[in-house]
Design an enzyme around this catalytic site. Structure first.
Site, mmCIF file in Angstrom:
data_model
loop_
_atom_site.group_PDB
_atom_site.id
_atom_site.type_symbol
_atom_site.label_atom_id
_atom_site.label_comp_id
_atom_site.label_asym_id
_atom_site.label_seq_id
_atom_site.Cartn_x
_atom_site.Cartn_y
_atom_site.Cartn_z
ATOM 1 N N GLU A 1 3.038 -10.420 1.652
ATOM 2 C CA GLU A 1 2.480 -9.793 0.452
ATOM 3 C C GLU A 1 2.895 -10.509 -0.828
ATOM 4 O O GLU A 1 2.119 -10.612 -1.781
ATOM 5 C CB GLU A 1 2.884 -8.311 0.379
ATOM 6 C CG GLU A 1 2.309 -7.455 1.502
ATOM 7 C CD GLU A 1 3.109 -7.533 2.795
ATOM 8 O OE1 GLU A 1 4.189 -8.184 2.817
ATOM 9 O OE2 GLU A 1 2.668 -6.954 3.804
ATOM 10 N N ARG B 1 -10.627 5.148 0.923
ATOM 11 C CA ARG B 1 -10.575 3.705 1.234
ATOM 12 C C ARG B 1 -11.952 3.191 1.662
ATOM 13 O O ARG B 1 -12.285 2.036 1.422
ATOM 14 C CB ARG B 1 -9.535 3.419 2.308
ATOM 15 C CG ARG B 1 -9.809 4.135 3.620
ATOM 16 C CD ARG B 1 -8.749 3.822 4.650
ATOM 17 N NE ARG B 1 -8.869 4.698 5.798
ATOM 18 C CZ ARG B 1 -8.547 4.347 7.029
ATOM 19 N NH1 ARG B 1 -8.069 3.163 7.287
ATOM 20 N NH2 ARG B 1 -8.661 5.216 8.013
ATOM 21 N N HIS C 1 -3.744 3.964 1.623
ATOM 22 C CA HIS C 1 -2.667 4.683 2.314
ATOM 23 C C HIS C 1 -1.548 5.090 1.354
ATOM 24 O O HIS C 1 -0.366 5.042 1.698
ATOM 25 C CB HIS C 1 -2.109 3.853 3.458
ATOM 26 C CG HIS C 1 -3.096 3.667 4.586
ATOM 27 N ND1 HIS C 1 -4.357 3.151 4.388
ATOM 28 C CD2 HIS C 1 -3.011 3.920 5.915
ATOM 29 C CE1 HIS C 1 -5.001 3.105 5.552
ATOM 30 N NE2 HIS C 1 -4.201 3.568 6.488
ATOM 31 N N PHE D 1 3.347 -1.660 0.284
ATOM 32 C CA PHE D 1 3.539 -3.116 0.300
ATOM 33 C C PHE D 1 2.878 -3.786 -0.908
ATOM 34 O O PHE D 1 3.159 -4.936 -1.224
ATOM 35 C CB PHE D 1 2.991 -3.709 1.599
ATOM 36 C CG PHE D 1 3.410 -2.937 2.816
ATOM 37 C CD1 PHE D 1 4.725 -2.522 2.973
ATOM 38 C CD2 PHE D 1 2.491 -2.586 3.797
ATOM 39 C CE1 PHE D 1 5.117 -1.790 4.074
ATOM 40 C CE2 PHE D 1 2.877 -1.859 4.903
ATOM 41 C CZ PHE D 1 4.194 -1.453 5.052
ATOM 42 N N ARG E 1 -6.008 7.353 2.842
ATOM 43 C CA ARG E 1 -6.463 7.259 4.223
ATOM 44 C C ARG E 1 -7.261 8.469 4.707
ATOM 45 O O ARG E 1 -8.208 8.302 5.478
ATOM 46 C CB ARG E 1 -5.238 7.053 5.110
ATOM 47 C CG ARG E 1 -5.534 7.071 6.583
ATOM 48 C CD ARG E 1 -4.288 6.707 7.377
ATOM 49 N NE ARG E 1 -4.563 6.664 8.795
ATOM 50 C CZ ARG E 1 -4.135 7.588 9.650
ATOM 51 N NH1 ARG E 1 -3.429 8.620 9.234
ATOM 52 N NH2 ARG E 1 -4.417 7.492 10.938
#
Lengths: 350, 286
Positions: free
Chosen positions: A94, A46, A145, A119, A203
């Site tokens: 979202e 990330r 993630h 999400f 992550r």
């Protein structure tokens, strides 16, 4: 060693037995030695995305970033600091973020819609389907993630179905880079491509083993290490595990070819077929559900074109749970030793 | 353009709607007839559209330098297709292909077939307002002071995403957006107050931070034109604008009016003849 006889598999088995003796005789071709990969630094993928966004912010004035209340997690701070007018905070909404992104794309912008993978996909599947994929909007859905290595938050956040959902959408490009440098390069590359993209990263801190000046080619597999006994097709965090597996196998006299499939769709079918033509068996490795991920995409290619056996390294149709990333990779069978075992099963089925 | 001329166009659009829906024996005439006057007023009077020297519209996906319209309740595609065709975006005879195989006039609007005038697919409800907001923000980033219009249904207000967008728009002061809700009080399963009561939508949007206007006679062309001018006057002052447009579902065809039963049902031959008998042919049928 590129064109091999059809009985190569059995010949290879025989050769493994006689190898100690023929090596003594000399002048007999040995399998190529696996290229060694080392690392001096570990970073999260990330952060590679964040670095790519910072560079894009400086290079391309059409790039706009959107986020649903996870700016720190997506490493967008530098982009926002340097381009406050081109960042749109969407709050925890979202569905609206995907729609706003589609609208920005209509208006000629290159929106990067960012949040956690869960999400960014499952929660907003219909919004992506209608407003982005079916409408073919130039929206980059960038998801951090992803997978088990999210760790302690547990199964509610550890999506293992996202690659499947995204690759099923016609016209969607799906990318899962393997380390910091590749994620940064991929982030920059997708801004140049006109069309919807799902970019998946994670992550945990993982070794940086790809070049920092690499050019990322969408849809072009990366040959990590050549080998002759088994092809290991790995994506995302599993590429480093595959490299480790290759070294373990090499020590046991098995020559593994490791190929990084960073682009799940469009899939580099040619690279896959060329590799298995040489090795005669395949292992797929991914941090995703066994159903619907990279493994199934490869299986389609193999079943249509070859009689080559394939073994899966993937989560066996289950949800995840809380734990450290390392514990979870171990428990759900996504480590180098799982790839080694799968490689041996695949070779035995030749 | 005089109000009377707009009304004559609206009469032809209504003929197109019932003929299109009859031609494929499917589609949504009720809401289409109800929103006819609004769409005619927008496309033939209020919207600033890119045109060639001979007043033919030039479609540009980005909508830069012109007003743009989004139909969020995509099922009323017949009215939009008719208005786009009559305005010159595509050949009028193409209306005969509505909902048929290999047509650009899909059941619900789509960009997939490159139909000029359409910028995004809609049909799965609740998404259009978000998209319109994105376009409005792109216009702001580019210093383009044109308006973005978006029409939604009142049943559509039951979708959660609408309220995400409703929260977002005032927060980001998207004041170049003028949205409409077609308040016809009907949805597939019956009157909206019975299926899922939206209660006071005006009060809700006001509470969310919108400028709210009412057009109580949403099928009266003069009232619509006046309301649209008022809405434009409210725009540009830091708040998005919501226009609550009270229409009659099925307006213009007596036996279709005021009932949810004609939401998604096509007329048979006899019903078509009866409907056309109530609608003057003003521009020539396709």
């Amino acid at each position: 060693m590129s064109s091999l006889p059809p009985h190569w598999g059995s010949w290879k088995k025989q050769w493994a037995i006689i190898k100690p003796y023929v090596a003594l005789a000399g002048n007999i071709p040995q399998p190529e030695i696996m290229k060694k990969y080392t690392f001096t630094e570990k970073k999260d993928t990330r952060s590679g995305f964040g670095a790519g966004m910072q560079q894009l912010g400086q290079q391309n004035e059409n790039v706009v970033a959107l986020c649903a209340d996870l700016v720190g997690s997506l490493k967008l701070d530098a982009f926002i600091k340097e381009n406050p007018d081109r960042f749109i905070q969407c709050g925890i909404s979202e569905a609206n973020m995907i729609g706003v992104s589609a609208g920005l794309a209509i208006g000629g912008k290159i929106p990067f819609a960012t949040t956690f993978a869960n999400f960014a996909t499952g929660r907003v599947y219909d919004q992506i389907r209608q407003s982005v994929a079916y409408s073919h909007k130039n929206v980059k859905i960038c998801a951090s993630h992803a997978g088990l290595t999210l760790g302690e938050d547990g199964a509610t956040h550890q999506i293992l179905e996202d690659l499947g959902m995204m690759k099923m959408l016609p016209g969607m490009t799906v990318i899962n880079p393997c380390d910091y440098n590749q994620t940064k390069a991929a982030t920059i590359a997708i801004a140049e491509y006109d069309g919807p993209v799902y970019l998946r990263f994670g992550r945990p801190v993982v070794p940086i083993f790809t070049a920092d000046d690499q050019k990322f080619e969408i849809g072009k597999a990366w040959m990590v290490s050549e080998g002759t006994d088994v092809s290991i097709f790995a994506t995302g965090h599993l590429v480093w595990e595959a490299i480790q597996a290759g070294e373990i196998l090499e020590a046991e006299g098995i020559s593994a070819e490791v190929v990084n499939i960073h682009t799940i769709k469009p899939l580099d079918e040619e690279a896959i077929l060329k590799s298995v033509a040489k090795t005669g068996c395949a292992v797929s490795a991914e941090e995703h559900n066994r159903l619907g991920g990279l493994g199934d995409s490869i299986a389609q290619v193999l079943v249509k074109n070859t009689l080559v056996p394939q073994e899966y390294v993937a989560v066996d149709d289950s949800f995840g749970e809380s734990g450290t990333p390392a514990q979870l990779m171990e428990k759900y069978g996504l480590t180098a030793k799982d790839i080694v075992a799968a490689a041996k099963r695949a070779i035995a089925r030749k | 353009m005089e109000i009377e001329q707009l009304e004559r166009i609206a009469s032809q659009v209504r003929r197109d709607i019932v003929r299109m829906v009859h031609g494929c024996q499917s589609g949504h005439p009720g809401g289409s007839l109800g929103c006819t006057d609004l769409l005619v007023a927008l496309y033939f009077h209020q919207m600033e559209l890119k045109e060639s020297d001979d007043s033919q519209p030039i479609f540009d996906m980005s909508g830069a330098g012109e007003d743009v319209f989004f139909l969020s309740n995509g099922h009323i595609s017949p009215v939009w297709y008719s208005v786009l065709g009559r305005r010159g975006y595509f050949p009028v005879p193409e209306m005969a292909t509505f909902r048929k195989l290999n047509s650009r006039l899909q059941g619900h609007p789509t960009t997939h077939e490159d139909l000029p005038g359409v910028r995004i697919a809609s049909g799965s409800l609740g998404q259009g307002l978000s998209v319109a907001l994105g376009v409005a923000m792109a216009k702001k980033l580019d210093g383009d002071d044109h308006f973005v219009y978006c029409l939604m249904g009142d049943g559509e207000q039951q979708e959660g995403q609408v309220w995400e967008a409703a929260t977002f728009a005032p927060h980001h002061q998207v004041d170049n957006l003028i949205a409409f809700i077609d308040l016809n009080g009907q949805q597939i399963d019956g009157p909206t107050v019975k299926v899922m009561n939206n209660r006071d939508l005006g009060a809700k949007y006001e509470a969310f931070g919108w400028e709210v206007l009412h057009i109580t006679h949403g099928n009266d062309m003069a009232a619509i034109v006046k309301g649209l001018q008022e809405a434009k006057g409210k725009a540009g002052h830091g708040k998005p604008v919501m226009v609550l447009l009270e229409t009659g579902m099925g307006y213009g065809v007596d036996f279709m009016m005021g009932s949810h039963k004609w939401h998604g049902v096509a007329p048979n031959d006899e019903q078509l003849a009866a409907a056309l008998g109530q609608l003057e042919e003003t521009m020539g049928d396709y």
